[in-house]
Design a protein around this motif. Structure first.
Motif, PDB file in Angstrom:
ATOM      1  N   PHE A   9       0.871  -1.179   0.000  1.00 17.66           N
ATOM      2  CA  PHE A   9       0.000   0.000   0.000  1.00 17.66           C
ATOM      3  C   PHE A   9       0.900   1.219   0.000  1.00 17.66           C
ATOM      4  N   ILE A  10       0.662   2.118  -0.961  1.00 21.17           N
ATOM      5  CA  ILE A  10       1.472   3.326  -1.110  1.00 21.17           C
ATOM      6  C   ILE A  10       0.554   4.537  -1.085  1.00 21.17           C
ATOM      7  N   THR A  11       0.740   5.441  -0.128  1.00 20.30           N
ATOM      8  CA  THR A  11      -0.048   6.669  -0.118  1.00 20.30           C
ATOM      9  C   THR A  11       0.635   7.726  -0.988  1.00 20.30           C
ATOM     10  N   GLY A  12      -0.152   8.683  -1.434  1.00 21.44           N
ATOM     11  CA  GLY A  12       0.393   9.691  -2.344  1.00 21.44           C
ATOM     12  C   GLY A  12       0.821   9.074  -3.656  1.00 21.44           C
ATOM     13  N   GLY A  13       0.029   8.088  -4.126  1.00 22.30           N
ATOM     14  CA  GLY A  13       0.438   7.293  -5.275  1.00 22.30           C
ATOM     15  C   GLY A  13       0.067   7.833  -6.644  1.00 22.30           C
ATOM     16  N   ALA A  14      -0.500   9.033  -6.711  1.00 22.54           N
ATOM     17  CA  ALA A  14      -1.000   9.535  -7.990  1.00 22.54           C
ATOM     18  C   ALA A  14       0.065  10.211  -8.844  1.00 22.54           C
ATOM     19  N   VAL A  84       4.151  -1.275   3.502  1.00 21.55           N
ATOM     20  CA  VAL A  84       3.359  -0.040   3.479  1.00 21.55           C
ATOM     21  C   VAL A  84       4.340   1.117   3.353  1.00 21.55           C
ATOM     22  N   ILE A  85       4.094   2.003   2.390  1.00 20.80           N
ATOM     23  CA  ILE A  85       4.936   3.190   2.222  1.00 20.80           C
ATOM     24  C   ILE A  85       4.069   4.429   2.397  1.00 20.80           C
ATOM     25  N   ASN A  86       4.311   5.139   3.482  1.00 21.82           N
ATOM     26  CA  ASN A  86       3.626   6.404   3.733  1.00 21.82           C
ATOM     27  C   ASN A  86       4.379   7.513   2.996  1.00 21.82           C
ATOM     28  N   ASN A  87       3.890   7.834   1.813  1.00 22.28           N
ATOM     29  CA  ASN A  87       4.558   8.795   0.950  1.00 22.28           C
ATOM     30  C   ASN A  87       3.820  10.135   0.863  1.00 22.28           C
ATOM     31  N   ALA A  88       2.517  10.128   1.109  1.00 26.95           N
ATOM     32  CA  ALA A  88       1.729  11.359   0.993  1.00 26.95           C
ATOM     33  C   ALA A  88       2.263  12.424   1.951  1.00 26.95           C
ATOM     34  N   ALA A  89       2.477  13.638   1.428  1.00 28.08           N
ATOM     35  CA  ALA A  89       2.999  14.730   2.245  1.00 28.08           C
ATOM     36  C   ALA A  89       2.657  16.057   1.586  1.00 28.08           C
ATOM     37  N   ALA A  90       2.805  17.127   2.361  1.00 26.45           N
ATOM     38  CA  ALA A  90       2.517  18.464   1.833  1.00 26.45           C
ATOM     39  C   ALA A  90       3.564  19.446   2.333  1.00 26.45           C
ATOM     40  N   ARG A  91       3.917  20.350   1.467  1.00 27.81           N
ATOM     41  CA  ARG A  91       4.812  21.454   1.838  1.00 27.81           C
ATOM     42  C   ARG A  91       4.201  22.715   1.249  1.00 27.81           C
ATOM     43  N   PHE A  92       3.593  23.526   2.104  1.00 30.04           N
ATOM     44  CA  PHE A  92       2.851  24.701   1.658  1.00 30.04           C
ATOM     45  C   PHE A  92       3.777  25.894   1.422  1.00 30.04           C
ATOM     46  N   LYS A  93       3.334  26.811   0.579  1.00 29.08           N
ATOM     47  CA  LYS A  93       4.170  27.988   0.277  1.00 29.08           C
ATOM     48  C   LYS A  93       4.408  28.823   1.533  1.00 29.08           C
ATOM     49  N   GLU A  94       3.472  28.771   2.471  1.00 29.73           N
ATOM     50  CA  GLU A  94       3.629  29.513   3.718  1.00 29.73           C
ATOM     51  C   GLU A  94       4.779  29.001   4.571  1.00 29.73           C
ATOM     52  N   THR A  95       5.270  27.804   4.253  1.00 27.57           N
ATOM     53  CA  THR A  95       6.389  27.217   4.997  1.00 27.57           C
ATOM     54  C   THR A  95       7.605  28.130   4.994  1.00 27.57           C
ATOM     55  N   LEU A  96       7.770  28.888   3.922  1.00 28.00           N
ATOM     56  CA  LEU A  96       8.961  29.728   3.766  1.00 28.00           C
ATOM     57  C   LEU A  96       8.844  31.081   4.464  1.00 28.00           C
ATOM     58  N   ILE A 104      -0.151  29.738  11.651  1.00 31.46           N
ATOM     59  CA  ILE A 104      -0.297  28.547  12.475  1.00 31.46           C
ATOM     60  C   ILE A 104      -1.332  27.585  11.898  1.00 31.46           C
ATOM     61  N   ASP A 105      -2.376  28.110  11.295  1.00 33.30           N
ATOM     62  CA  ASP A 105      -3.387  27.231  10.697  1.00 33.30           C
ATOM     63  C   ASP A 105      -2.779  26.366   9.596  1.00 33.30           C
ATOM     64  N   THR A 106      -1.898  26.972   8.796  1.00 31.68           N
ATOM     65  CA  THR A 106      -1.211  26.206   7.754  1.00 31.68           C
ATOM     66  C   THR A 106      -0.264  25.192   8.382  1.00 31.68           C
ATOM     67  N   SER A 107       0.385  25.570   9.468  1.00 28.49           N
ATOM     68  CA  SER A 107       1.280  24.646  10.166  1.00 28.49           C
ATOM     69  C   SER A 107       0.509  23.428  10.670  1.00 28.49           C
ATOM     70  N   LEU A 108      -0.685  23.649  11.174  1.00 29.40           N
ATOM     71  CA  LEU A 108      -1.519  22.543  11.647  1.00 29.40           C
ATOM     72  C   LEU A 108      -1.889  21.608  10.500  1.00 29.40           C
ATOM     73  N   LYS A 109      -2.139  22.184   9.315  1.00 28.23           N
ATOM     74  CA  LYS A 109      -2.435  21.358   8.142  1.00 28.23           C
ATOM     75  C   LYS A 109      -1.234  20.488   7.780  1.00 28.23           C
ATOM     76  N   ALA A 110      -0.039  21.077   7.856  1.00 33.98           N
ATOM     77  CA  ALA A 110       1.181  20.321   7.542  1.00 33.98           C
ATOM     78  C   ALA A 110       1.353  19.145   8.504  1.00 33.98           C
ATOM     79  N   PHE A 111       1.148  19.390   9.798  1.00 33.68           N
ATOM     80  CA  PHE A 111       1.266  18.309  10.773  1.00 33.68           C
ATOM     81  C   PHE A 111       0.183  17.248  10.555  1.00 33.68           C
ATOM     82  N   ASN A 112      -1.002  17.686  10.227  1.00 35.67           N
ATOM     83  CA  ASN A 112      -2.109  16.748  10.034  1.00 35.67           C
ATOM     84  C   ASN A 112      -1.837  15.781   8.889  1.00 35.67           C
ATOM     85  N   ILE A 113      -1.183  16.272   7.845  1.00 38.48           N
ATOM     86  CA  ILE A 113      -0.876  15.428   6.684  1.00 38.48           C
ATOM     87  C   ILE A 113       0.429  14.658   6.891  1.00 38.48           C
ATOM     88  N   ASN A 114       1.499  15.380   7.222  1.00 39.31           N
ATOM     89  CA  ASN A 114       2.840  14.793   7.227  1.00 39.31           C
ATOM     90  C   ASN A 114       3.117  13.877   8.418  1.00 39.31           C
TER      91      ASN A 114
END
Length: 237
Positions: A9-14, A84-96, A104-114
């Motif tokens: 099973f591989i997430t972020g497989g698209a 199982v490979i947990n590959n799905a992740a996000a890096r938002f432009k606000e990271t920089l 902080i809301d964007t940071s919470l989204k990053a933690f929720n996904i990554n």
């Protein structure tokens, strides 16, 4: 129920690394469960080329119910998983953004996904990986998650979410040691993806090929979790 010797099973497989990992494992004869949020032309083609061997699982790892429903779908086809490979992740432009401008809301989204995304997957698929033959659990981490090697002064949410993922990997290894499940945290290299950009020296296909070999070579020694790069070189926690 069609029988395959091994299942993954591989997430972020698209797209990107997840797509190339799917192709690699299909070529090696695995039944591939591709966890994706939305199908595209390439995933549709793979479904046609590998009927019954390539199975699309719609999943959003940031959502509890979505991961639970995805688990039900996987269990309709398989009673165990080898990898199982947990590959799905996000890096938002606000990271920089600088410290004073952090959203902080964007940071919470990053933690929720990554970070919490892979934890949701672990919570739901623990019984399947324990029944597998290979029993390898892979969290695609990043050099950005290395505390010992930290040289950045920004990108707080992405770096912190990957460092937390590394801790999760260590905890899971302790939890699953008696079940002989090997947990790997792998830095995939700087790749030419939407996240990595065009200046990156490595293609997702090259990384996927190397990761496949690295997993095979490092699937033993369940006494402690392992943080390595895509070629198997140890990385400092």
């Amino acid at each position: 129920m069609t029988s395959y010797n091994q299942s993954i099973f591989i997430t972020g497989g698209a797209r990107g690394l997840g797509l190339e990992l799917s192709k690699k494992y299909l070529g090696e004869g695995f039944r591939v469960f591709a966890g994706i949020r939305q199908s595209n032309r390439v995933t549709d083609q793979l479904e046609n080329l590998y009927p019954k061997q390539y199975i699309v699982i719609q999943v959003d790892v940031s959502d509890d119910q979505s991961v639970t429903e995805a688990t039900v779908k996987i269990k309709k086809h398989a009673d165990q998983l080898d990898v199982v490979i947990n590959n799905a992740a996000a890096r938002f432009k606000e990271t920089l953004l600088s410290l004073d401008a952090i959203d902080i809301d964007t940071s919470l989204k990053a933690f929720n996904i990554n970070t919490l995304g892979p934890l949701r997957v672990a919570k739901n698929l623990a019984d399947l990986i324990k029944k597998g033959e290979m029993k390898v659990w892979v969290n695609i981490s990043s050099e950005a998650g290395s505390i010992a090697n930290c040289q950045r002064n920004s990108e707080f949410d992405y770096c912190m979410s990957k460092a937390a993922l590394n801790m999760q990997s260590a905890l899971l290894q302790n939890e699953w040691k008696e079940d002989q499940v090997k947990v790997l945290a792998i830095h995939p290299g700087w790749m030419k993806t939407d996240m990595g950009g065009e200046r990156a020296p490595l293609s997702p296909r090259e990384s996927a090929q190397a990761i496949y070999e690295t997993i095979k070579k490092n699937k033993e020694n369940v006494d402690k979790s392992t943080f390595i790069d895509y070629e198997g070189t140890p990385y400092p926690w």
